[in-house]
Design a protein around this motif. Structure first.
Motif, mmCIF file in Angstrom:
data_model
loop_
_atom_site.group_PDB
_atom_site.id
_atom_site.type_symbol
_atom_site.label_atom_id
_atom_site.label_comp_id
_atom_site.label_asym_id
_atom_site.label_seq_id
_atom_site.Cartn_x
_atom_site.Cartn_y
_atom_site.Cartn_z
ATOM 1 N N ARG A 457 0.848 -1.192 0.000
ATOM 2 C CA ARG A 457 0.000 0.000 0.000
ATOM 3 C C ARG A 457 0.880 1.237 0.000
ATOM 4 O O ARG A 457 1.677 1.462 0.920
ATOM 5 C CB ARG A 457 -0.902 0.015 1.224
ATOM 6 C CG ARG A 457 -1.773 1.275 1.373
ATOM 7 C CD ARG A 457 -2.483 1.223 2.719
ATOM 8 N NE ARG A 457 -3.344 2.361 2.952
ATOM 9 C CZ ARG A 457 -2.938 3.529 3.481
ATOM 10 N NH1 ARG A 457 -1.666 3.709 3.796
ATOM 11 N NH2 ARG A 457 -3.809 4.510 3.680
ATOM 12 N N ALA A 458 0.738 2.049 -1.045
ATOM 13 C CA ALA A 458 1.508 3.292 -1.158
ATOM 14 C C ALA A 458 0.549 4.475 -1.146
ATOM 15 O O ALA A 458 -0.435 4.501 -1.893
ATOM 16 C CB ALA A 458 2.333 3.299 -2.438
ATOM 17 N N ARG A 459 0.840 5.439 -0.286
ATOM 18 C CA ARG A 459 0.086 6.697 -0.247
ATOM 19 C C ARG A 459 0.969 7.780 -0.848
ATOM 20 O O ARG A 459 2.016 8.133 -0.285
ATOM 21 C CB ARG A 459 -0.283 7.068 1.191
ATOM 22 C CG ARG A 459 -1.080 8.379 1.314
ATOM 23 C CD ARG A 459 -1.214 8.773 2.776
ATOM 24 N NE ARG A 459 -2.097 9.925 2.959
ATOM 25 C CZ ARG A 459 -1.713 11.195 2.845
ATOM 26 N NH1 ARG A 459 -0.450 11.487 2.523
ATOM 27 N NH2 ARG A 459 -2.574 12.175 3.036
ATOM 28 N N THR A 460 0.567 8.315 -2.011
ATOM 29 C CA THR A 460 1.391 9.277 -2.743
ATOM 30 C C THR A 460 0.664 10.613 -2.842
ATOM 31 O O THR A 460 -0.445 10.693 -3.363
ATOM 32 C CB THR A 460 1.706 8.757 -4.154
ATOM 33 O OG1 THR A 460 2.365 7.500 -4.060
ATOM 34 C CG2 THR A 460 2.601 9.734 -4.896
ATOM 35 N N ARG A 461 1.308 11.643 -2.324
ATOM 36 C CA ARG A 461 0.770 13.002 -2.429
ATOM 37 C C ARG A 461 1.645 13.776 -3.417
ATOM 38 O O ARG A 461 2.858 13.887 -3.246
ATOM 39 C CB ARG A 461 0.817 13.677 -1.051
ATOM 40 C CG ARG A 461 0.304 15.118 -1.043
ATOM 41 C CD ARG A 461 -1.201 15.179 -1.045
ATOM 42 N NE ARG A 461 -1.685 16.560 -1.082
ATOM 43 C CZ ARG A 461 -1.796 17.353 -0.019
ATOM 44 N NH1 ARG A 461 -1.451 16.903 1.179
ATOM 45 N NH2 ARG A 461 -2.267 18.582 -0.151
ATOM 46 N N GLN A 462 1.007 14.303 -4.460
ATOM 47 C CA GLN A 462 1.722 15.067 -5.480
ATOM 48 C C GLN A 462 1.248 16.510 -5.431
ATOM 49 O O GLN A 462 0.057 16.793 -5.602
ATOM 50 C CB GLN A 462 1.466 14.473 -6.865
ATOM 51 C CG GLN A 462 2.017 13.077 -7.046
ATOM 52 C CD GLN A 462 1.627 12.504 -8.395
ATOM 53 O OE1 GLN A 462 0.463 12.271 -8.674
ATOM 54 N NE2 GLN A 462 2.627 12.268 -9.238
ATOM 55 N N THR A 463 2.172 17.407 -5.169
ATOM 56 C CA THR A 463 1.851 18.829 -5.074
ATOM 57 C C THR A 463 2.844 19.619 -5.917
ATOM 58 O O THR A 463 3.824 19.082 -6.432
ATOM 59 C CB THR A 463 1.895 19.315 -3.617
ATOM 60 O OG1 THR A 463 3.207 19.061 -3.087
ATOM 61 C CG2 THR A 463 0.854 18.615 -2.762
ATOM 62 N N GLY A 464 2.582 20.922 -6.048
ATOM 63 C CA GLY A 464 3.480 21.793 -6.814
ATOM 64 C C GLY A 464 3.430 23.201 -6.282
ATOM 65 O O GLY A 464 3.184 24.153 -7.022
#
Length: 848
Positions: A457-464
């Motif tokens: 289980r991977a929790r990935t947060r992508q922001t900029g």
């Protein structure tokens, strides 16, 4: 390397000398134990001999194992993937001679996103796009072995992205005796590296033992680049009882900061040389070949128009009320902005428990964390009325004013006239948990079955988030920033200006079963397995999806009514949550080894693999912005291997042929949208067939000399063109073409002498021509590199475990291009990375 004797069927007292590394073939504790059990008749009978450290195990699959015998001679601090570059079918190219700026790897034509990489059983590929970052690997001094499986996986490989095979490496065991090791290295570019490790030895009567290590490396090969990396590692090992039971806990933490340098396009190369290359007339039948002389190569490097500048001075840093400060043409390629900061680490757990004389339970697991970005900047106009001006972020629209004002004073001079450059990286933060549980039942001494369950289980947060830059272009904060930080660039509503805000849960449930044994007689070893993978992505997007922009979303403080009322943004897809995509795959594999006589064996295997689509499905939202084409489905591969091995105490040889059928190949290309327009998205473009021959030969004629050679031939054929899904028109004419960055020929050799106070080796590898473009109208010329290494012992001066090591890479200073970034055709681009010139590295290895 140990020499083992295996009884051959019907041979009576006949024996086979087989070079088979002990417990180094696989990644998880379950597979290691199963392979160890399958070889239960192996008896160690001979002392260790000199070896180049590149072994071909007598396995039912096409595999290669690189051991410490070779790893310890490679460049200290270089990526561990560099150690497998002398394995047939593998091509690894580093962006610099020390590994801090990364590199790329291909195996049998498959790029790194289609290869599963594991570290003590823990998956390394990015959970979103499956990328692998070669610079972010453990120090090579800590690696016991690296295993390469060509086109196949182990039945319990924890991955949704292994259509092209696996690479897994395992760390060294803590020693029973206490010791300490220090390595200092120095090379050109003022490269300085220090590595240190302490082995505790047995801490108690139960055999508890551990090691801890740390390293630091810094260098600047060019005035416009730098690299700084540090890492910290530890492992604790606890044997349980007198058998093979154990528990092990290990940890890894790595920090990396670098300012990279640009890569020239084919057009820039041509321009720097005065346009001698016929780019306009290049075709598939008559491709342009980039094959430069040393003076031409030096001329391009000195021209440097594409290189990141060491200087940056922002006009917005000296504000003036009532005047325009304009950063639009300033610091566009500053090295201080084009950085690659990384913080990453993991905890790894491995264990084995013997429940009774037939039943064994194993459990592997861990946690990994990554926070990273690739740098970058953009310019915002303080007034939204100026958002359409040239040089301004193309997707600014009304986001600075946030629906509450006409803009915001970003540099604090009291007006809205300015154009301010800001740090605008694509941050990714991942928390990942994994557990692998296995149960093995030994039917008898020669046969076993096992079951394995994997949860990943991977929790990935992508922001900029946008952040302020210092006057010289250095970011005030490398990573994501909150609205109360003085580094944050805020809109008129007080929110951080942002180009994306995504949250993805990537969850893999996997069941697998396997039989290993000798069902007929001792001459035939059979492996049959089935892997059932259930992969799920749960995606949420807090920003508006922009048609024609796969890399940036519209994140704004405006209300939905305000966004809909603006003609520029009315057609954007609204934020959403709980967008689910599920993929399933049932992946059988079969392998056998037939021991025809004490020295010769035949192996054959069939393995099915798959790779699920990546997270670029954020490019559309399925409601307002929908594809006309159907959404991409997982890639599938069928890999077939057949070959012969010949092994004695002096010679190890292998000749094998292989064929890989590759269906539903996924590429990122322009896809049509419902309602008109296009977007960059993943699409299936059909079938690719690859076939080839690999050969290796190792000879140890004397205890002081070892010789190794390999050769690979590969031919790939793309079977279909890339077409417009709506009209059927050909977008990229790929039918009949070969895969990019994939040489037809690779071959190499290594010779090593081992004397009491001197170990010296010389290696050479040829990489053939590689196509730069999908339509095969441009070629990067092949090259041959020679490397030299030597270890000089200092026992004569009273330091029996200390030696000086010399590494010389690219000994003859051959000009070449290493990494290749493709384009559809040469008229669209194609980029090349400067190869590494001759580099001399001196190291002192001190141990007590």
């Amino acid at each position: 390397m140990n020499l083992h004797i295996i009884r051959a069927a019907g041979a009576g007292g006949a024996c086979l000398l087989l070079m088979a590394p002990h417990v180094v073939l696989a990644q998880t504790a379950g597979t290691i134990a199963a392979e160890d059990k399958a070889d239960n008749e192996v008896i160690v009978t001979a002392a260790k001999q000199n070896s180049t450290g590149i072994e071909i195990p007598n396995a039912p699959k096409a595999r290669a194992v690189v051991t410490r015998d070779y790893i310890e001679h490679t460049v200290p601090g270089q990526s561990i993937f560099n150690a497998i570059n002398m394995v047939p079918g593998v091509n690894y190219v580093a962006s610099d001679p020390y590994g801090g700026n990364g590199g790329t790897i291909r195996i049998r034509g498959f790029d790194q996103s289609r290869i599963a990489f594991t570290f003590d059983g823990l998956p390394l590929n990015d959970a979103g796009n499956y990328a692998i970052y070669s610079s972010q690997q453990i120090d090579p001094e800590l690696v016991e072995s690296v295993n390469v499986s060509f086109g196949s996986t182990d039945v319990d490989t924890p991955t949704a992205s292994a259509s092209g095979g696996t690479v897994n490496y395992r760390t060294i065991m803590p020693t029973e005796r206490p010791s300490a090791t220090t390595v200092y290295s120095h090379g050109r570019g003022n490269m300085n590296r220090i590595f240190g490790m302490i082995n505790t030895g047995d801490l108690n009567d139960s055999g508890t033992r551990a090691w801890v290590s740390a390293s630091n490396q810094r260098y600047a090969l060019f005035p416009y680049s730098f690299a700084r990396k540090s890492q910290y590692n530890a492992r604790v090992y606890q044997p349980l009882g007198a058998g093979k039971d154990f528990i092990s806990l290990a940890g890894f933490f790595y920090q990396h900061r670098n300012g990279g340098y640009g890569n020239p396009s084919v057009a820039q190369i041509n321009q720097a040389l005065g346009n001698p290359l016929p780019l306009a007339s290049a075709t598939t039948a008559n491709p342009v070949r980039i094959d430069l002389t040393q003076p031409q190569y030096d001329r391009i490097l000195k021209a440097g128009a594409f290189l990141n500048s060491p200087n940056c001075a922002l006009a917005s840093a000296t504000p003036g009320a009532g005047t325009v400060q304009d950063d639009r043409t300033l610091c566009t390629n500053a090295r201080t902005i084009n950085i690659n900061p990384v913080d990453t680490g993991n905890l790894r757990f491995n264990s084995l428990f013997t429940l009774n004389d037939r039943l064994t339970f194993t459990i592997d697991g861990g946690y990994s964390y990554t926070l990273a970005n690739g740098g970058g900047s953009t310019v915002f106009a303080e007034s939204d009325a100026n958002a359409s001006k040239s040089g301004v972020s193309r997707n600014q629209y009304g986001r600075v004013g946030a629906g509450q004002a006409s803009g915001r004073d970003l540099n604090g001079d009291g007006d809205l006239l300015d154009y301010v450059r800001v740090f605008y990286p694509s941050n990714t933060q991942t928390h990942r948990l994994i557990g692998i549980a296995g149960l093995r039942y030994d039917i008898d001494a020669g046969n076993l079955v096992r079951l394995t369950y994997t949860w990943d289980r991977a929790r990935t947060r992508q922001t900029g988030e946008a952040g302020y830059l210092n006057p010289d272009g250095r970011p005030k904060s490398y990573f994501g920033i909150s609205s109360d930080s003085d580094s944050a660039v805020l809109d008129a509503a007080g929110g951080v200006l942002n180009k994306r805000n995504r949250l993805t849960y990537s969850i893999l449930h996997q069941l697998s079963g396997e039989y290993r044994g000798r069902p007929i007689d001792d001459s035939l070893s059979l492996t049959v397995g089935l892997r059932a993978a259930f992969y799920r992505r749960n995606m949420s997007n807090a920003c508006y999806t922009i048609p024609n922009s796969g890399s940036e979303a519209y994140c704004t403080g405006q209300t939905a009514q305000q966004v809909a009322a603006d003609s520029r943004t009315a057609g954007f897809g609204p934020p959403y949550s709980g967008r689910i995509r599920e993929y399933r795959a049932f992946l059988p594999n079969v392998g056998l080894v037939w021991q025809m006589d004490p020295a010769a064996s035949l192996y054959a295997s069939w393995n099915r693999g798959f790779s699920a689509p990546t997270t670029d499905i954020y490019s559309y939202d399925d409601k307002v912005i929908s594809l006309k084409d159907k959404e991409a489905v997982p890639e599938r591969t069928d890999a077939f291997d057949l070959g012969l091995r010949y092994t004695t105490g002096i010679v190890q040889a292998q000749l094998g042929g292989w064929f890989i059928r590759y269906d539903n190949r996924i590429v990122t290309t322009t896809a049509p949208l419902e309602g008109g327009g296009t977007i960059s998205a993943s699409r299936n473009v059909g079938r690719v067939d690859s076939k080839g021959v690999d050969a290796t030969l190792s000879v140890n004629p004397t205890p002081w000399l070892s010789l190794y050679g390999f050769g690979s031939y590969l031919k790939s054929t793309v079977k279909e063109n890339v077409r417009n899904g709506a009209t059927g028109a050909i977008l990229i004419a790929t039918e009949g073409k070969q895969l990019v960055d994939t040489p037809n020929w690779q071959y190499g050799t290594r010779a090593q002498i081992t004397l009491p106070s001197l170990v010296m080796g010389i290696s050479a590898k040829h990489v053939g021509d590689r196509f730069i473009t999908d339509e095969n109208d441009a070629i990067s010329a092949g090259y041959t590199l020679v490397d030299l290494d030597a270890q000089i012992g200092l026992a004569a001066v009273g330091l029996p475990k200390t030696y000086f090591q010399l590494n010389v890479t690219n000994l003859f200073d051959r000009p070449y291009y290493s990494n290749v970034w493709s384009a559809p055709r040469v008229g669209n681009g194609g980029w090349l990375n400067f190869g590494n010139g001759r580099t001399v590295i001196g190291s002192v290895h001190f141990e007590f």
